[in-house]
Design an enzyme around this catalytic site. Sequence first.
Site, mmCIF file in Angstrom:
data_model
loop_
_atom_site.group_PDB
_atom_site.id
_atom_site.type_symbol
_atom_site.label_atom_id
_atom_site.label_comp_id
_atom_site.label_asym_id
_atom_site.label_seq_id
_atom_site.Cartn_x
_atom_site.Cartn_y
_atom_site.Cartn_z
ATOM 1 N N GLU A 112 0.855 -1.173 -0.266
ATOM 2 C CA GLU A 112 0.128 0.048 -0.118
ATOM 3 C C GLU A 112 0.971 1.166 0.123
ATOM 4 O O GLU A 112 0.355 2.295 -0.511
ATOM 5 C CB GLU A 112 -0.677 0.058 1.096
ATOM 6 N N ASP A 115 7.395 4.022 2.026
ATOM 7 C CA ASP A 115 7.805 5.217 3.016
ATOM 8 C C ASP A 115 9.150 5.231 2.863
ATOM 9 O O ASP A 115 9.693 5.991 2.011
ATOM 10 C CB ASP A 115 7.164 4.766 4.330
ATOM 11 N N ARG A 117 11.305 2.919 1.964
ATOM 12 C CA ARG A 117 11.442 1.850 0.922
ATOM 13 C C ARG A 117 12.449 0.858 1.463
ATOM 14 O O ARG A 117 12.803 -0.172 0.797
ATOM 15 C CB ARG A 117 12.138 2.719 -0.490
ATOM 16 N N TRP A 183 1.410 10.840 7.220
ATOM 17 C CA TRP A 183 1.048 9.627 7.715
ATOM 18 C C TRP A 183 -0.258 9.179 7.106
ATOM 19 O O TRP A 183 -1.206 9.840 7.415
ATOM 20 C CB TRP A 183 1.076 9.459 9.214
ATOM 21 N N ILE A 184 -0.255 8.272 6.394
ATOM 22 C CA ILE A 184 -1.392 7.880 5.502
ATOM 23 C C ILE A 184 -2.335 6.724 6.584
ATOM 24 O O ILE A 184 -1.808 5.802 6.838
ATOM 25 C CB ILE A 184 -1.344 7.469 4.293
#
Length: 203
Positions: A112, A115, A117, A183-184
């Site tokens: 998903e 960030d 990596r 931040w998701i």
Amino acid sequence: MVPKVYVTYNQVHKLCQEAAPRILADFAPNLIIAIGGGGYVPARILRSFLKQPGSPNIPIQAIGLSLYESLGTTDETQIEEPGTKVTRTQWLDLRSLEMANLIGKNVLIVDEVDDTRTTLEYAVKELEKDVAEAAEQAGRSGEVVRFSVFVLHNKDKEKKGSLPKSMMEERRYLAARTTGDVWINYPWEATWVHLGGGSGVRY
Ligand SMILES: O=P(O)(O)OC[C@H]1O[C@H](OP(=O)(O)OP(=O)(O)O)[C@H](O)[C@@H]1O
Ligand SMILES: Nc1nc2[nH]cnc2c(=O)[nH]1
């Protein structure tokens, strides 16, 4: 303080829908490998959009990798902190017969969020290593598996991990959206949803 953003199921669905034609045309995957837990839902949604009439569904396999840990605050949308090492909670047996069939084919890795990596670097490196071993055992060491990557969100920030140069040059990396360092919060992480309510038949 890192800003928080919230993504809905509908937005995730649309990002997969939007990415599917490019994935089909450029990556033509024979197998999807979802990085759990965050890659499971996008991988499953994507599979429906990748389905071609007359062809079977592209199979999904899963690997479990974990880097981030909850800070243990009481906040309902916790921001997690990266750990220092990737933990394998689930992996694939690439020596199995079905996996040996993948030699020379295309594999799409789905997660998903990209960030730091670190997780993707680990996944790609380790899968490439295992595949090379399996190919050698099968006496087909000249043949490779072409890995590509799809993520819903890539954070535009300095990365700790890296992906193979060839993957970037050949554009085998696709992020549906590029974000800042936010931040998701994904919908499947929500624990504050209200179940029930409304009227009529509920399923
Ligand atoms: O680019 P990175 O900095 O490596 O971060 C991205 C990874 O972090 C999250 O996984 P997490 O370790 O939280 O495991 P989970 O998916 O099981 O929550 C996410 O699902 C990615 O796999
Ligand atoms: N849910 C979630 N997990 C992550 N892992 C690394 N970055 C993120 C993020 O922004 N959101």
